[in-house]
Design an enzyme around this catalytic site. Structure first.
Site, PDB file in Angstrom:
ATOM      1  CE  LYS A 170      -1.425  11.792  -2.206  1.00 57.64           C
ATOM      2  NZ  LYS A 170      -2.583  10.902  -1.890  1.00 57.64           N
ATOM      3  CD  GLU A 246       6.175   6.272  11.240  1.00 56.16           C
ATOM      4  OE1 GLU A 246       6.384   5.075  10.896  1.00 56.16           O
ATOM      5  OE2 GLU A 246       5.073   6.686  11.583  1.00 56.16           O
ATOM      6  CB  CYS A 280       3.850   2.759  11.832  1.00 50.90           C
ATOM      7  SG  CYS A 280       3.201   3.319  10.234  1.00 50.90           S
ATOM      8  CD  GLU A 374       3.981  -2.556   8.846  1.00 47.96           C
ATOM      9  OE1 GLU A 374       3.663  -1.742   9.735  1.00 47.96           O
ATOM     10  OE2 GLU A 374       4.459  -2.213   7.755  1.00 47.96           O
TER      11      GLU A 374
END
Length: 468
Positions: A170, A246, A280, A374
């Site tokens: 997905k 992750e 990331c 972040e």
């Protein structure tokens, strides 16, 4: 405006409900994709489960050949897929943009397809023989993000196929088109049901949560935010799924006082601003020793001010827009807060639409929002330090632990600092340089398990020990 179908059991599937995909550079609608129901999800899982019965029995050579055929399909359609990525994600075609992403997808597909996990003999003597086998798990559920839609799909799918699993993926609702086309291409060379795809706007139905809870999915692979990753983990608990997560990073870079600021400026910039900071493992905060602080700031700004930002389809653009409104708003909020606490060296003001220029803000500290959170966008905080032991503590003072870097002319000294950073990967005099033969994953809230290489391949298997 093209319509894209889902791929379930080797067939294109369209639905009565659809949602639009917008180009972040222009705001234009560039495609329409199906909005899956829970019934669509169940049909896709059933297809993958049925295909697993025969796919999992293929020989190692057959699986390897199938992966090679997938890699060849990706290579054959590289430009088509790159154009789709740019349309829906916004990144430029050139430089470190969508063509770079497709090059990475090819590299990972080719390398992963060539890996193998042979039987390991643990004992073979007069007391008997003990063998360690690695068996496929079953149906692998994959949820991918919007920042590298094709490359991360390859990271999830190829090791699953190589180890005899089947897949249901997905993609993010922001970037579904390139994944739908990728899976369509894979189905040209794979048996029906081996790789399936469903798309959802994540509003009308929570397809991701339903995947994580589905009793016939044996493993979930997720790349994305920490908050969503934790939800995947929670939803998977009831069925004891295998997990590879992750998640977010707040990577720190540490510049030691012996550097040549001009020599490291380019590496610092791309370590932070690759994919417009929407990575990331990008460098999200930079600690610089007081002896070289102003010189590093100056060199970095001088390099960054020449970077051209523009529409991803402009062949001269180096960076594109932020990928979506939600992420744009977060960057705007963090930069506005940082302006009240630090010194704007470059950028700082949003442009038109979703464009935001490379922004560098000096004189910030741990505790400031742009340092602690972040940002996942084109804004880099710079923090001055004096003591190496104190800066290591500051760098480690984060719930994340994905990557980090140390910059120095003395590689041995840099290694000593690197080994004290609490993160899954550490680079010296570069940042974020992942490769398919090196395991990649995070510690603390940045993830669970690893991807890439033999260690990543093994995560798609169950161990079975045979005593004879």
């Amino acid at each position: 405006m093209p319509d894209f179908g889902m791929m379930i059991n080797g067939q294109s599937v369209f639905t009565a409900a659809n949602f639009n995909v917008e180009n972040p550079s222009t705001g234009d609608v560039v495609g329409r994709v199906p909005n899956a129901s829970l019934g669509d999800l169940n049909r896709a899982v059933t297809a993958a489960k049925t295909a697993f019965e025969t796919w999992s029995k293929r020989s190692d050579d057959e699986l390897q050949a199938a992966c090679a055929a997938v890699a060849a399909k990706i290579e054959e359609h590289t430009e088509e897929l790159a154009q789709l990525v740019t349309l829906e994600q916004g990144k430029p075609l050139n430089g470190l943009g969508s063509r770079f992403e497709l090059g990475g997808a090819q590299a990972w597909a080719g390398y992963t397809g060539g890996l193998s996990l042979p039987v390991k003999v643990l004992q073979d003597n007069e007391e008997g023989r003990v063998e360690l086998h690695r068996n496929p798990i079953g149906v692998v559920g994959s949820i991918t993000p919007w920042n590298f839609p094709v490359m991360i799909a390859v990271w999830h799918i190829l090791p699953a196929l190589r180890t005899g699993n089947t897949v249901l993926i997905k993609p993010s609702p922001y970037t579904p088109m390139s994944t739908l086309r990728l899976i369509e291409l894979m189905n040209e060379v794979l048996p029906a049901g081996v790789v399936n795809v469903v798309t959802s706007d994540d509003v009308s139905e929570n397809i991701g949560a339903a995947m994580a809870a589905h009793p016939d999915i044996g493993k979930m692979v997720f790349t994305g935010s920490c908050a969503t990753g934790k939800k995947v983990m929670t939803s998977s608990a009831e069925t004891m799924k295998r997990l590879t997560l992750e998640m977010g990073g707040n990577d720190a870079g540490i510049v030691l006082p012996d550097v040549d600021p001009e020599a490291i400026a380019e590496g610092l910039f791309w370590g932070s601003f690759i994919n417009n900071g929407q990575t990331c493992a990008a460098m999200k905060r930079l600690y610089v020793h007081e002896d070289v602080y102003e010189a590093v700031c100056s060199a970095l700004v001088n390099y960054a001010r020449n970077i051209q930002v523009g529409d991803g389809q402009d062949e001269n653009a180096v960076l594109g827009p932020i990928g979506n409104q939600m992420q744009f708003d977060k960057v705007v909020r963090l930069v506005a807060d940082a302006k009240t606490k630090g010194r704007i060296l470059l950028g700082g003001a949003p442009g038109e639409g979703l464009f935001f220029p490379p922004t560098i803000i000096a004189d910030l500290s741990n505790g400031d929002a742009l340092v602690d959170e972040e940002q996942f966008g084109p804004a880099l905080p710079i923090i001055k330090y004096t003591d190496i032991d104190e800066v290591i503590v500051a760098a480690n003072k984060s719930e994340n632990g994905l990557g980090g870097s140390v910059w120095s002319n003395d590689v041995e000294k840099a290694r000593t600092v690197a080994r004290q950073l609490q993160c899954g990967s550490v680079w010296i005099n570069k940042h974020g340089a992942i490769q398919p033969n090196a395991p990649f994953g995070g510690v603390k809230s940045s993830g669970l398990g690893v991807e890439f290489g033999e260690e990543g391949l093994a995560e798609y298997t169950n161990i079975q020990v045979v005593f004879s």
